[in-house]
Design a protein around this motif. Structure first.
Motif, mmCIF file in Angstrom:
data_model
loop_
_atom_site.group_PDB
_atom_site.id
_atom_site.type_symbol
_atom_site.label_atom_id
_atom_site.label_comp_id
_atom_site.label_asym_id
_atom_site.label_seq_id
_atom_site.Cartn_x
_atom_site.Cartn_y
_atom_site.Cartn_z
ATOM 1 N N MET A 94 -19.725 24.065 14.026
ATOM 2 C CA MET A 94 -20.832 24.995 14.121
ATOM 3 C C MET A 94 -22.098 24.207 14.422
ATOM 4 O O MET A 94 -22.186 23.017 14.116
ATOM 5 C CB MET A 94 -20.886 25.731 12.790
ATOM 6 N N ARG A 95 -23.054 24.851 15.038
ATOM 7 C CA ARG A 95 -24.318 24.174 15.315
ATOM 8 C C ARG A 95 -25.454 25.179 15.243
ATOM 9 O O ARG A 95 -25.338 26.287 15.766
ATOM 10 C CB ARG A 95 -24.254 23.547 16.709
ATOM 11 N N LEU A 96 -26.508 24.778 14.542
ATOM 12 C CA LEU A 96 -27.706 25.613 14.450
ATOM 13 C C LEU A 96 -28.716 25.041 15.442
ATOM 14 O O LEU A 96 -29.091 23.870 15.344
ATOM 15 C CB LEU A 96 -28.248 25.556 13.017
ATOM 16 N N TYR A 97 -29.145 25.836 16.391
ATOM 17 C CA TYR A 97 -30.102 25.334 17.394
ATOM 18 C C TYR A 97 -31.509 25.300 16.799
ATOM 19 O O TYR A 97 -31.794 25.994 15.822
ATOM 20 C CB TYR A 97 -30.109 26.247 18.624
ATOM 21 N N PRO A 98 -32.403 24.529 17.420
ATOM 22 C CA PRO A 98 -33.783 24.508 16.919
ATOM 23 C C PRO A 98 -34.362 25.925 16.911
ATOM 24 O O PRO A 98 -34.126 26.708 17.834
ATOM 25 C CB PRO A 98 -34.503 23.626 17.941
ATOM 26 N N LEU A 99 -35.103 26.236 15.845
ATOM 27 C CA LEU A 99 -35.711 27.561 15.744
ATOM 28 C C LEU A 99 -36.819 27.659 16.777
ATOM 29 O O LEU A 99 -37.469 26.672 17.106
ATOM 30 C CB LEU A 99 -36.299 27.741 14.341
ATOM 31 N N TYR A 100 -37.045 28.884 17.246
ATOM 32 C CA TYR A 100 -38.072 29.026 18.252
ATOM 33 C C TYR A 100 -38.833 30.332 18.061
ATOM 34 O O TYR A 100 -38.198 31.370 17.884
ATOM 35 C CB TYR A 100 -37.446 29.012 19.659
ATOM 36 N N PRO A 101 -40.169 30.374 18.094
ATOM 37 C CA PRO A 101 -41.020 29.176 18.053
ATOM 38 C C PRO A 101 -41.077 28.625 16.638
ATOM 39 O O PRO A 101 -40.748 29.318 15.697
ATOM 40 C CB PRO A 101 -42.388 29.733 18.475
ATOM 41 N N ASN A 102 -41.503 27.402 16.475
ATOM 42 C CA ASN A 102 -41.622 26.769 15.168
ATOM 43 C C ASN A 102 -42.700 25.693 15.267
ATOM 44 O O ASN A 102 -42.487 24.737 16.008
ATOM 45 C CB ASN A 102 -40.279 26.149 14.786
ATOM 46 N N PRO A 103 -43.834 25.820 14.625
ATOM 47 C CA PRO A 103 -44.259 26.884 13.718
ATOM 48 C C PRO A 103 -44.286 28.259 14.394
ATOM 49 O O PRO A 103 -44.524 28.352 15.590
ATOM 50 C CB PRO A 103 -45.681 26.467 13.312
ATOM 51 N N ALA A 104 -44.047 29.273 13.564
ATOM 52 C CA ALA A 104 -44.031 30.633 14.082
ATOM 53 C C ALA A 104 -45.119 31.459 13.402
ATOM 54 O O ALA A 104 -45.639 31.071 12.357
ATOM 55 C CB ALA A 104 -42.665 31.263 13.820
ATOM 56 N N GLY A 105 -45.435 32.607 13.999
ATOM 57 C CA GLY A 105 -46.431 33.505 13.424
ATOM 58 C C GLY A 105 -45.776 34.818 13.071
ATOM 59 O O GLY A 105 -44.590 34.861 12.726
ATOM 60 N N ALA A 106 -46.514 35.897 13.219
ATOM 61 C CA ALA A 106 -46.005 37.204 12.817
ATOM 62 C C ALA A 106 -45.032 37.787 13.840
ATOM 63 O O ALA A 106 -44.383 38.794 13.570
ATOM 64 C CB ALA A 106 -47.180 38.158 12.599
ATOM 65 N N GLU A 107 -44.906 37.133 15.004
ATOM 66 C CA GLU A 107 -44.102 37.725 16.072
ATOM 67 C C GLU A 107 -42.596 37.522 15.876
ATOM 68 O O GLU A 107 -41.785 38.072 16.601
ATOM 69 C CB GLU A 107 -44.550 37.182 17.451
ATOM 70 N N GLY A 108 -42.238 36.708 14.883
ATOM 71 C CA GLY A 108 -40.815 36.534 14.610
ATOM 72 C C GLY A 108 -40.268 35.233 15.187
ATOM 73 O O GLY A 108 -40.958 34.515 15.907
ATOM 74 N N VAL A 109 -39.026 34.966 14.835
ATOM 75 C CA VAL A 109 -38.391 33.695 15.218
ATOM 76 C C VAL A 109 -37.017 33.992 15.809
ATOM 77 O O VAL A 109 -36.324 34.884 15.335
ATOM 78 C CB VAL A 109 -38.191 32.794 13.962
ATOM 79 N N THR A 110 -36.662 33.241 16.825
ATOM 80 C CA THR A 110 -35.314 33.359 17.374
ATOM 81 C C THR A 110 -34.412 32.304 16.731
ATOM 82 O O THR A 110 -34.758 31.123 16.707
ATOM 83 C CB THR A 110 -35.335 33.164 18.899
ATOM 84 N N LEU A 111 -33.292 32.764 16.193
ATOM 85 C CA LEU A 111 -32.306 31.860 15.595
ATOM 86 C C LEU A 111 -31.100 31.806 16.515
ATOM 87 O O LEU A 111 -30.553 32.849 16.873
ATOM 88 C CB LEU A 111 -31.813 32.412 14.255
ATOM 89 N N GLY A 112 -30.682 30.617 16.865
ATOM 90 C CA GLY A 112 -29.493 30.501 17.710
ATOM 91 C C GLY A 112 -28.475 29.613 17.027
ATOM 92 O O GLY A 112 -28.830 28.644 16.362
ATOM 93 N N PHE A 113 -27.223 29.952 17.140
ATOM 94 C CA PHE A 113 -26.181 29.066 16.615
ATOM 95 C C PHE A 113 -24.942 29.208 17.474
ATOM 96 O O PHE A 113 -24.804 30.175 18.229
ATOM 97 C CB PHE A 113 -25.871 29.366 15.140
ATOM 98 N N SER A 114 -24.064 28.228 17.394
ATOM 99 C CA SER A 114 -22.803 28.378 18.111
ATOM 100 C C SER A 114 -21.650 27.965 17.224
ATOM 101 O O SER A 114 -21.811 27.135 16.332
ATOM 102 C CB SER A 114 -22.816 27.580 19.415
ATOM 103 N N LEU A 115 -20.532 28.577 17.455
ATOM 104 C CA LEU A 115 -19.333 28.311 16.665
ATOM 105 C C LEU A 115 -18.242 27.783 17.590
ATOM 106 O O LEU A 115 -18.091 28.267 18.708
ATOM 107 C CB LEU A 115 -18.828 29.598 16.008
ATOM 108 N N ALA A 116 -17.486 26.800 17.091
ATOM 109 C CA ALA A 116 -16.373 26.281 17.888
ATOM 110 C C ALA A 116 -15.206 27.260 17.860
ATOM 111 O O ALA A 116 -14.406 27.314 18.771
ATOM 112 C CB ALA A 116 -15.935 24.925 17.349
ATOM 113 N N ARG A 117 -15.077 28.012 16.778
ATOM 114 C CA ARG A 117 -14.019 29.017 16.674
ATOM 115 C C ARG A 117 -14.566 30.176 15.854
ATOM 116 O O ARG A 117 -15.565 30.017 15.153
ATOM 117 C CB ARG A 117 -12.775 28.399 16.029
ATOM 118 N N PRO A 118 -13.946 31.339 15.938
ATOM 119 C CA PRO A 118 -14.475 32.485 15.199
ATOM 120 C C PRO A 118 -14.538 32.156 13.704
ATOM 121 O O PRO A 118 -13.616 31.510 13.183
ATOM 122 C CB PRO A 118 -13.456 33.595 15.467
ATOM 123 N N ALA A 119 -15.603 32.584 13.031
ATOM 124 C CA ALA A 119 -15.739 32.271 11.605
ATOM 125 C C ALA A 119 -16.706 33.246 10.951
ATOM 126 O O ALA A 119 -17.599 33.754 11.612
ATOM 127 C CB ALA A 119 -16.257 30.837 11.428
#
Ligand code: HEC
Length: 526
Positions: free
Chosen positions: A440-465
């Motif tokens: 599994m891998r957690l991608y860098p959060l974006y944007p970071n630092p963030a404000g009130a507009e929210g944050v995009t979280l990305g991750f990937s999995l090598a197999r379903p989990a």
């Protein structure tokens, strides 16, 4: 340059050359060569794969050392055609100059084996689908027999999907039935009945057609496969459409073989988990857009360059590019010039080879602003000195589907641009992924630092989990449970974290699966 620096440089050069001169004696198969071979060559050079012999041991490599030195030196192997100094793509497989030099030095210095205990283990290659359980499996309906006559063959199979409704598709995966002979595959879809007619007119299963499908199907560049390519799920919200009742047109390039062999390949289809908001569109550049080089005719005995130009009407995000020519094709260069005058390099192929064509997928979406002029330039070599020239003596060649005719096509897969696309990762996986795929891998959060507009979280999995995603504060207290044991498929995923109700401060995002955990710091400024 300062005087002291100028004084230092020759000393550094001397140092570099001594280091280099010492290196060859120390180069061993176990420590230096095996890691290169197992990562870059063994994926194809192993039993049952497309390459004609295995490269899996010291004996295998030592027995072919001189040829290996030669084919890596001229960059014929590994067969990666896109110039990595121009643009990087997913699944890129190239050797660095240093690795090529190491192979040469190792060969020239007597093929030292070194300590076998230091040799890396042979990679294990996953069997079955890389993406989990397909939603739709579309097999060839019967086995096809490829004659052992040492000839290439381009065979098209018309595969029914029997879908009662249109479906959104996140990934198309080709699984070669017989990798020994399967060189590449191009997948189109068709809702006309033209392919069935061509199939019915041709004896045996499927029909033979070089270079294209013999007509213009609904989509001629829906998906494709070359050895070493990994199917990937499109990011959420992006996808392709599979039309109700459409036929899948599977064009398989079977390589020459001395032994008659059978193949039954399969196309796996993964439907989109979330509604598709943007369909991936395909833009072809064709001879109709040629502005330099004149009519698409390549006179006998000549080297000829054509350049086409297309003006992007609206902001777009580029996903992949696929140049296509036949046997006289020699090189491609494709680039954009933004209205600001800046250049967007897209792809450069210095040594076009019909046998090693494919779709080149970008690791991240690339923004092509409105009014960018896209240029596609291809050079064709119709001289007798071109060993791939199908005519001897050369003949004047123009557009056509036959082996002996030529094509000038460059397909672009794109979606209409949306802000933030630059950060949409098609895959953060590196070329090592086959061998060291993290669970599994957690991608860098974006944007970071963030404000009130929210944050995009990305991750990937090598197999379903099952995935648990939590937001904690600086003291480790859980502030929000974003996901609790929700099962996600293999591949990249994206979520939006709303920050509107969260006070400014330091947080941590924690991603957990049963066999891995990763955290990242998040700063909220308000
Ligand atoms: C994508 C699959 C693939 C990869 C990766 C690959 N090969 Fe090959 N290789 C082939 C195929 C197919 C052939 C036979 C057809 C040809 O020569 O093009 C071949 C042929 C060869 C040959 C024989 C060439 C000749 O003309 O006799 C050598 C030597 C070779 N490979 C070495 C390597 C080495 C070394 C690497 C890694 C640095 C490598 N290959 C990586 C597919 C691959």
């Amino acid at each position: 340059m300062s005087a002291s620096l100028r004084f230092l440089l020759p000393a550094l050069a001397l140092l570099a050359s001594t280091v280099h001169a010492q290196q060859p004696q120390q180069l061993t198969y176990s420590e230096h060569i095996a890691p290169i071979i197992y990562q870059h060559c063994t994926p194809c050079h192993r039993p049952g794969e497309v390459a004609p012999f295995t490269l899996q041991s010291y004996q295998d490599v030592a027995a072919r050392a001189q040829t290996i030195k030669f084919v890596t030196g001229i960059r014929y192997m590994p067969p990666w055609k896109a110039d990595p100094s121009y643009r990087h793509f997913l699944d890129e497989n190239t050797l660095t100059s240093q690795q090529i030099q190491q192979i040469q030095d190792w060969v020239d210095n007597g093929l030292q084996r070194g300590n076998p205990a230091l040799e890396p283990p042979l990679p294990t290659f996953p069997a079955g689908s890389r993406l989990g359980q397909p939603d739709l499996v579309v097999p060839m309906q019967e086995a096809f027999t490829h004659q052992g006559n040492l000839q290439d063959l381009y065979r098209i199979f018309v595969l029914p999907t029997n879908l009662p409704t249109d479906r959104d598709v996140a990934a198309v995966e080709f699984r070669a039935g017989n990798r020994r002979i399967t060189h590449h595959a191009i997948i189109g879809i068709d809702t006309t009945r033209r392919a069935q007619v061509l199939d019915a007119q041709s004896p045996g299963y499927g029909y033979t057609q070089f270079g294209g499908f013999g007509f213009n199907p609904t989509e001629s560049n829906w998906a494709g496969w070359v050895p070493g390519m990994t199917a990937r799920l499109a990011p959420n919200g992006l996808g392709k459409k599979l039309y109700r009742g459409a036929k899948i047109l599977l064009q398989v390039h079977y390589g020459p073989t001395a032994l008659t062999q059978k193949d039954s390949s399969v196309v796996n289809i993964f439907f989109s988990r979330q509604p598709v908001q943007r369909y991936i569109q395909t833009l072809p550049m064709t001879p109709l857009q040629i502005t330099v080089g004149g009519t698409f005719v390549i006179p006998a005995g000549q080297l000829k360059t054509f350049r086409a130009e297309y003006r992007m009407p609206a902001d777009a995000s580029l996903i992949s590019v696929l140049p296509h020519a036949h046997l006289l094709g020699k090189s491609w260069k494709v680039w954009g010039v933004k209205p600001t005058g800046d250049t967007i390099p897209i792809i450069k192929i210095n040594d076009w080879d019909f046998n090693w064509q494919g779709s080149y997928r970008l690791p991240n979406l690339v923004k092509i602003p409105a009014n960018t002029r896209i240029f596609a330039e291809a050079t064709y070599d119709n001289r007798a000195s071109n060993p791939r020239n199908p005519f001897n003596p050369p003949q004047t060649v123009s557009w056509g589907e036959e082996t002996t005719a030529e094509m000038f096509l460059c397909y672009f897969d794109f979606v209409p641009y949306r802000p933030g696309d630059e950060n949409l990762v098609l895959s953060a996986q590196t070329e090592n992924e086959l061998f060291q795929r993290p669970a599994m891998r957690l991608y860098p959060l974006y944007p970071n630092p963030a404000g009130a507009e929210g944050v995009t979280l990305g991750f990937s999995l090598a197999r379903p989990a099952p995935v648990t995603l939590t937001l904690t504060d600086a003291q480790g207290r859980v502030v929000r449970r974003i996901l609790q044991d929700e099962t996600y498929s293999a591949g990249p995923h994206q979520l939006r974290l709303s920050t509107a109700s969260l006070p400014a401060g330091l947080y941590q995002v924690r991603l957990q699966t049963p066999d891995a955990e990763e955290t990242q710091k998040l700063t909220l400024l308000k």
